[in-house]
Design a protein around this motif. Structure first.
Motif, mmCIF file in Angstrom:
data_model
loop_
_atom_site.group_PDB
_atom_site.id
_atom_site.type_symbol
_atom_site.label_atom_id
_atom_site.label_comp_id
_atom_site.label_asym_id
_atom_site.label_seq_id
_atom_site.Cartn_x
_atom_site.Cartn_y
_atom_site.Cartn_z
ATOM 1 N N ILE A 213 0.865 -1.186 0.000
ATOM 2 C CA ILE A 213 0.000 0.000 0.000
ATOM 3 C C ILE A 213 0.901 1.236 0.000
ATOM 4 C CG2 ILE A 213 -1.686 1.359 1.293
ATOM 5 C CD1 ILE A 213 -3.079 -1.040 0.394
ATOM 6 N N THR A 214 0.727 2.100 -0.990
ATOM 7 C CA THR A 214 1.594 3.282 -1.101
ATOM 8 C C THR A 214 0.815 4.562 -1.362
ATOM 9 O OG1 THR A 214 1.888 2.858 -3.473
ATOM 10 C CG2 THR A 214 3.557 1.940 -1.972
ATOM 11 N N HIS A 215 -0.508 4.493 -1.267
ATOM 12 C CA HIS A 215 -1.351 5.598 -1.711
ATOM 13 C C HIS A 215 -2.570 5.672 -0.803
ATOM 14 C CE1 HIS A 215 -2.428 8.343 -5.041
ATOM 15 N NE2 HIS A 215 -3.665 7.892 -4.965
ATOM 16 N N LEU A 216 -3.152 6.855 -0.642
ATOM 17 C CA LEU A 216 -4.330 7.032 0.196
ATOM 18 C C LEU A 216 -5.419 7.747 -0.609
ATOM 19 C CD1 LEU A 216 -2.614 8.123 3.547
ATOM 20 C CD2 LEU A 216 -3.350 5.835 2.865
ATOM 21 N N THR A 217 -6.580 7.095 -0.715
ATOM 22 C CA THR A 217 -7.688 7.599 -1.519
ATOM 23 C C THR A 217 -8.412 8.725 -0.802
ATOM 24 O OG1 THR A 217 -7.993 5.492 -2.641
ATOM 25 C CG2 THR A 217 -9.894 6.974 -2.586
ATOM 26 N N HIS A 218 -8.690 9.821 -1.530
ATOM 27 C CA HIS A 218 -9.275 11.056 -0.978
ATOM 28 C C HIS A 218 -8.945 11.197 0.512
ATOM 29 C CE1 HIS A 218 -12.537 8.257 -0.110
ATOM 30 N NE2 HIS A 218 -13.074 8.357 -1.309
ATOM 31 N N PHE A 219 -7.694 11.518 0.746
ATOM 32 C CA PHE A 219 -7.096 11.585 2.077
ATOM 33 C C PHE A 219 -7.972 12.377 3.050
ATOM 34 C CE2 PHE A 219 -3.744 13.571 4.910
ATOM 35 C CZ PHE A 219 -3.529 12.419 5.654
ATOM 36 N N THR A 220 -8.128 11.820 4.225
ATOM 37 C CA THR A 220 -8.934 12.287 5.375
ATOM 38 C C THR A 220 -10.410 11.936 5.240
ATOM 39 O OG1 THR A 220 -9.457 14.567 4.643
ATOM 40 C CG2 THR A 220 -7.366 14.239 5.820
ATOM 41 N N ASN A 221 -10.893 11.627 4.048
ATOM 42 C CA ASN A 221 -12.301 11.267 3.877
ATOM 43 C C ASN A 221 -12.479 9.755 3.864
ATOM 44 O OD1 ASN A 221 -12.168 13.995 1.753
ATOM 45 N ND2 ASN A 221 -13.558 13.991 3.482
ATOM 46 N N ALA A 222 -13.489 9.260 4.597
ATOM 47 C CA ALA A 222 -13.821 7.830 4.649
ATOM 48 C C ALA A 222 -12.636 6.988 5.128
ATOM 49 C CB ALA A 222 -14.327 7.332 3.295
ATOM 50 N N MET A 223 -11.975 7.464 6.181
ATOM 51 C CA MET A 223 -10.890 6.711 6.802
ATOM 52 C C MET A 223 -10.768 7.121 8.265
ATOM 53 S SD MET A 223 -7.554 8.634 5.077
ATOM 54 C CE MET A 223 -7.922 7.936 3.480
ATOM 55 N N THR A 224 -10.060 6.320 9.054
ATOM 56 C CA THR A 224 -9.905 6.611 10.480
ATOM 57 C C THR A 224 -9.054 7.859 10.681
ATOM 58 O OG1 THR A 224 -8.107 4.985 10.454
ATOM 59 C CG2 THR A 224 -10.220 4.265 11.330
#
Length: 398
Positions: A213-224
């Motif tokens: 895993i090297t990427h974060l999808t729409h960072f800060t949205n729909a994640m802890t």
């Protein structure tokens, strides 16, 4: 215009310099970046002193102008690709949404057919971003929960073939991937693995980073988010330099204070602007659809009936403009987060992402406040603003 010059422009170079000069273009490629004025005799396009940036690259977009990539038609893909140059976007990843395996297969098949066809004057489809169905149901957001499944390499091969051709990014919840086996195999295949719609903890993110895993999808949205005893996926984005972070800079998905904080503490090399836009982009307020669900759009905000954000109607140039305003970014920093970082992430920097000799002539001419005046897609004009004097002496194709 097979052979022409864009003159009288302020050019943002990949090394951070701004020069006053001109760009020689031939057969869709940049032949030369010239400081000052050359004596080359050919057709000329007058930029009237405005700023020339590399064309924007949107790696997470569902739709625009009434069409969605899940519509399952070549016409829908063509409509979106034709619209995107109006906001300065010259290439993109067609992004799917959680749906039935049959619906996803159809969307992939049809959009692959579109890739095969001519795209002159339109933004270039570079492949696919598969967002779902391998997500956590408690972080589904606007993704239909009834179609969520655990990560499956078999499903992916059914959709894309054993070689996974055209699959560029897969968004998944790493905690749903038992033993991170699918993550590891996709990473070995060169697919970008992105954590999104996830309930992963910080320690799970560190482990998944070790597996690919090297990427974060729409960072800060729909994640802890960040808590003082558990800093979650958002904390991993800030702390772990292995992760690039997608950013929806609309002031709705992310507050301007958070945008400033990202700029300051994550930095320019790991941020990638996206729109995550749905079909209502470019259209009046009203009721539209996303993943078979009604979405109400009003005052720049798209929501489901329960108030859940359902994508955006953000235009790329507006996202770039907001980042410039709230974080005080330079032209060079803006080109990093709107084009260069995405091109590097996709392994396409040899031909996209900066204004350099030999690269595709994907270019956007903008005003100081990021209004798009003209967009070139591989040298072909994909959009021209009526405010830019056009057809006068010194401009081609008048």
């Amino acid at each position: 215009m097979e052979h022409f010059i864009i003159e009288n422009v302020s050019v943002c170079l990949e090394d951070g310099r701004m020069i006053q000069g001109e760009i020689l273009i031939s057969n869709g490629r940049i032949i030369e970046v010239i400081e000052g004025k050359s004596g080359i005799e050919c057709e000329r396009f007058n930029g009237n002193g405005n700023t020339l940036l590399p064309g924007f690259i949107d790696i997470h977009i569902h739709g625009a102008d009434g069409a969605d990539f899940m519509d399952g038609s070549v016409e829908a893909a063509a409509k979106i690709a034709k619209y995107l140059p109006s906001e300065g976007t010259t290439s993109f990843l067609a992004t799917t949404i959680t749906q039935s395996p049959e619906a996803i297969h159809q969307a992939i098949y049809v959009n692959r057919e579109y890739i095969k066809g001519p795209m002159e004057g339109s933004a270039e489809m570079l492949g696919f971003h598969l967002e779902g169905p391998f997500i956590h149901p408690e972080q589904a957001g606007a993704q239909p929960k009834e179609f969520i499944v655990e990560p499956s390499l078999e499903l992916l091969m059914n959709w894309f073939g054993e070689s996974l051709t055209d699959l560029k990014i897969v968004t998944l919840a790493p905690e749903r991937d038992s033993g991170l086996s699918v993550t590891s195999k996709l990473h070995e295949s060169g697919v970008i693995l992105s954590a999104g719609h996830t309930k992963a903890t910080f320690s799970q993110m560190l482990e998944s980073g070790d597996k690919g895993i090297t990427h974060l999808t729409h960072f800060t949205n729909a994640m802890t988010g960040i808590h003082h005893r558990e800093i979650g996926v958002v904390g991993a984005g800030f702390m772990d330099e292995r992760f690039t972070c997608e950013v929806i800079a609309d002031g709705i998905h992310i507050s301007v204070e958070m945008l400033k904080m990202m700029s300051k503490f994550i930095g320019m090399d790991r941020l990638i602007l996206i729109t995550d836009s749905m079909r209502a982009k470019g259209l009046p307020d009203g009721v539209y659809s996303l993943g078979g669900q009604p979405v109400t759009v009003a005052d720049g905000k798209a929501v489901l009936a329960d108030g859940t954000l359902a994508g955006s109607v953000l235009k790329m140039n507006d996202g770039v403009k907001l980042m410039k305003e709230v974080a005080g970014l330079t032209w060079h920093q803006l080109q990093l987060i709107s084009s260069q970082n995405a091109a590097k992430r996709l392994g396409l920097y040899s031909r996209k992402g900066s204004i350099s000799r030999g690269k595709d002539a994907d270019l956007v001419l903008v005003t100081e406040d990021l209004e798009v005046l003209c967009t070139f897609c591989k040298g072909a004009i994909g959009y021209i603003n009526e405010k830019l004097t056009y057809g006068q002496e010194g401009n081609p194709n008048g």
